[in-house]
Design a protein around this motif. Structure first.
Motif, PDB file in Angstrom:
ATOM      1  N   GLY A   1       0.827  -1.209   0.000  1.00 28.43           N
ATOM      2  CA  GLY A   1       0.000   0.000   0.000  1.00 28.43           C
ATOM      3  C   GLY A   1       0.855   1.250   0.000  1.00 28.43           C
ATOM      4  N   MET A   2       1.915   1.229   0.796  1.00 27.77           N
ATOM      5  CA  MET A   2       2.776   2.411   0.858  1.00 27.77           C
ATOM      6  C   MET A   2       3.500   2.630  -0.475  1.00 27.77           C
ATOM      7  N   MET A   3       3.956   1.539  -1.082  1.00 31.47           N
ATOM      8  CA  MET A   3       4.630   1.661  -2.380  1.00 31.47           C
ATOM      9  C   MET A   3       3.686   2.281  -3.407  1.00 31.47           C
ATOM     10  N   ARG A   4       2.445   1.801  -3.421  1.00 29.90           N
ATOM     11  CA  ARG A   4       1.488   2.340  -4.407  1.00 29.90           C
ATOM     12  C   ARG A   4       1.190   3.813  -4.129  1.00 29.90           C
TER      13      ARG A   4
ATOM     14  N   ASN B   1       3.224   5.931  -2.649  1.00 33.61           N
ATOM     15  CA  ASN B   1       4.436   6.681  -3.042  1.00 33.61           C
ATOM     16  C   ASN B   1       4.433   6.948  -4.547  1.00 33.61           C
ATOM     17  N   CYS B   2       4.048   5.919  -5.304  1.00 34.82           N
ATOM     18  CA  CYS B   2       4.039   6.044  -6.772  1.00 34.82           C
ATOM     19  C   CYS B   2       3.162   7.216  -7.190  1.00 34.82           C
ATOM     20  N   GLN B   3       1.998   7.313  -6.580  1.00 37.05           N
ATOM     21  CA  GLN B   3       1.073   8.395  -6.932  1.00 37.05           C
ATOM     22  C   GLN B   3       1.612   9.747  -6.458  1.00 37.05           C
ATOM     23  N   ASP B   4       2.123   9.798  -5.231  1.00 36.80           N
ATOM     24  CA  ASP B   4       2.610  11.066  -4.669  1.00 36.80           C
ATOM     25  C   ASP B   4       3.821  11.604  -5.432  1.00 36.80           C
ATOM     26  N   LEU B   5       4.613  10.694  -6.036  1.00 33.77           N
ATOM     27  CA  LEU B   5       5.856  11.113  -6.700  1.00 33.77           C
ATOM     28  C   LEU B   5       5.653  11.378  -8.191  1.00 33.77           C
ATOM     29  N   SER B   6       4.398  11.371  -8.623  1.00 35.18           N
ATOM     30  CA  SER B   6       4.110  11.593 -10.043  1.00 35.18           C
ATOM     31  C   SER B   6       4.793  12.866 -10.551  1.00 35.18           C
ATOM     32  N   GLY B   7       5.487  12.723 -11.660  1.00 30.29           N
ATOM     33  CA  GLY B   7       6.135  13.877 -12.297  1.00 30.29           C
ATOM     34  C   GLY B   7       7.536  14.158 -11.795  1.00 30.29           C
ATOM     35  N   LYS B   8       7.998  13.440 -10.784  1.00 26.99           N
ATOM     36  CA  LYS B   8       9.323  13.731 -10.208  1.00 26.99           C
ATOM     37  C   LYS B   8      10.443  12.864 -10.804  1.00 26.99           C
TER      38      LYS B   8
ATOM     39  N   HIS C   1      11.003   6.473  -9.198  1.00 18.37           N
ATOM     40  CA  HIS C   1      10.071   5.347  -9.263  1.00 18.37           C
ATOM     41  C   HIS C   1      10.158   4.472  -8.021  1.00 18.37           C
ATOM     42  N   THR C   2       9.139   3.643  -7.859  1.00 20.54           N
ATOM     43  CA  THR C   2       9.056   2.790  -6.669  1.00 20.54           C
ATOM     44  C   THR C   2       8.488   1.427  -7.041  1.00 20.54           C
ATOM     45  N   VAL C   3       9.002   0.401  -6.384  1.00 22.98           N
ATOM     46  CA  VAL C   3       8.616  -0.983  -6.681  1.00 22.98           C
ATOM     47  C   VAL C   3       8.608  -1.756  -5.371  1.00 22.98           C
TER      48      VAL C   3
END
Ligand code: NAP
Length: 235
Positions: free
Chosen positions: A150-153, A155-162, A165-167
């Motif tokens: 859940g946290m990874m997903r 993070n992916c949304q919060d970091l959009s455009g930066k 990436h996160t996996v």
């Protein structure tokens, strides 16, 4: 010149150690956070107990100083705590401790490092097969490993455009002290576990290291779960 850094937790042994070695060999600057010093030549070590509130404030200055030259940073959250408990026995204290090490400490470390992370950086979680399924008697661990996804997903949304990436990489049964401690060191049980894998063996920590490096270096994997378990036999 690009100065690539790996900040990893839990490189004193197991998957984390093999990963630190692999990244070192690929000319990354490697910083480890765990209680014990991995004693790996070239690895800078910060001693911290991720279960203890306030650990992040205590390491912040040193980490910031060491990352001053970084242009790309990979964070790998490999430290983990596995307890045996279930719906009837799990105590609030143990649940807090497992969540602190497996979920809250990664969030704290991300916040410390994020201001230094440029495009090309990555945040990689070490989840588990138990990030997406459950077995009996691993209540706190299963809960925490699901939360990592859940946290990874998020993070992916919060970091959009930066450009970061996160996996979440989810290992299967890997030949480390965590697994052997969990079965009380029984070779018989380890062989039985291996027989439930389509390759009839445990995963080598070096295989997980290679998978984590792939995840870190391939932004196309952003937001995804990578299962790496040699194929578990469905019962
Ligand atoms: N082995 C498997 O079969 C398997 C399967 C699925 C997922 N995983 C996951 O893979 C990751 C690595 O597991 P592993 O098998 O390599 O485990 P391991 O051999 O037990 O290593 C765990 C690492 O975590 C660190 N750590 C644990 N508690 C800590 C704390 N309170 N503060 C700081 N560091 C702490 C330990 O360092 P210190 O003791 O020096 O602090 C150690 O370096 C974990 O997240 C685990 O859940 C493992």
């Amino acid at each position: 010149m690009t100065q690539k850094f790996l900040v990893i937790t839990g490189a004193s042994r197991g998957i984390g150690r093999a990963t630190a070695e692999l990244f070192l060999a690929a000319d990354y600057q490697v910083i480890n956070i765990s209680r014990r010093d991995p004693q790996l030549e070239g690895v800078r070590h910060i001693s911290a107990d991720l279960a203890v509130t306030g650990w992040a404030e205590a390491v912040a200055d040193k980490l910031k100083q060491w990352l001053a030259a970084a242009s790309q940073i990979t964070i790998i959250h490999s430290a983990g705590l596995l307890l045996k408990d279930n719906i009837e026995t799990v105590s609030a204290e143990d649940l807090h401790r497992v969540m602190q090490v497996n979920v809250i400490a990664p969030a704290e470390l991300n916040q410390l490092i994020l201001p230094s992370m440029a495009a090309g950086s990555a945040i990689i979680y070490v989840g588990s097969t138990l990030s997406e399924k459950a077995v009996a008697n691993s209540c706190s661990y299963v809960t925490s490993k699901h939360a990592m996804v859940g946290m990874m997903r998020a993070n992916c949304q919060d970091l959009s455009g930066k450009g970061i990436h996160t996996v979440c990489v989810c290992p299967g049964f890997t030949e480390t002290e965590m697994l052997s401690d969990h079965v009380g060191g029984s070779q018989e049980i380890l062989a039985d576990i291996a027989s439930g894998v389509t390759f009839n063996r445990l995963i080598e920590p070096s295989e997980m290291a290679a998978t984590l490096k792939f995840a870190a270096e391939n932004p196309v994997m952003n937001g995804s779960i990578m299962h790496a378990n040699l194929g578990q036999i469905e019962s």
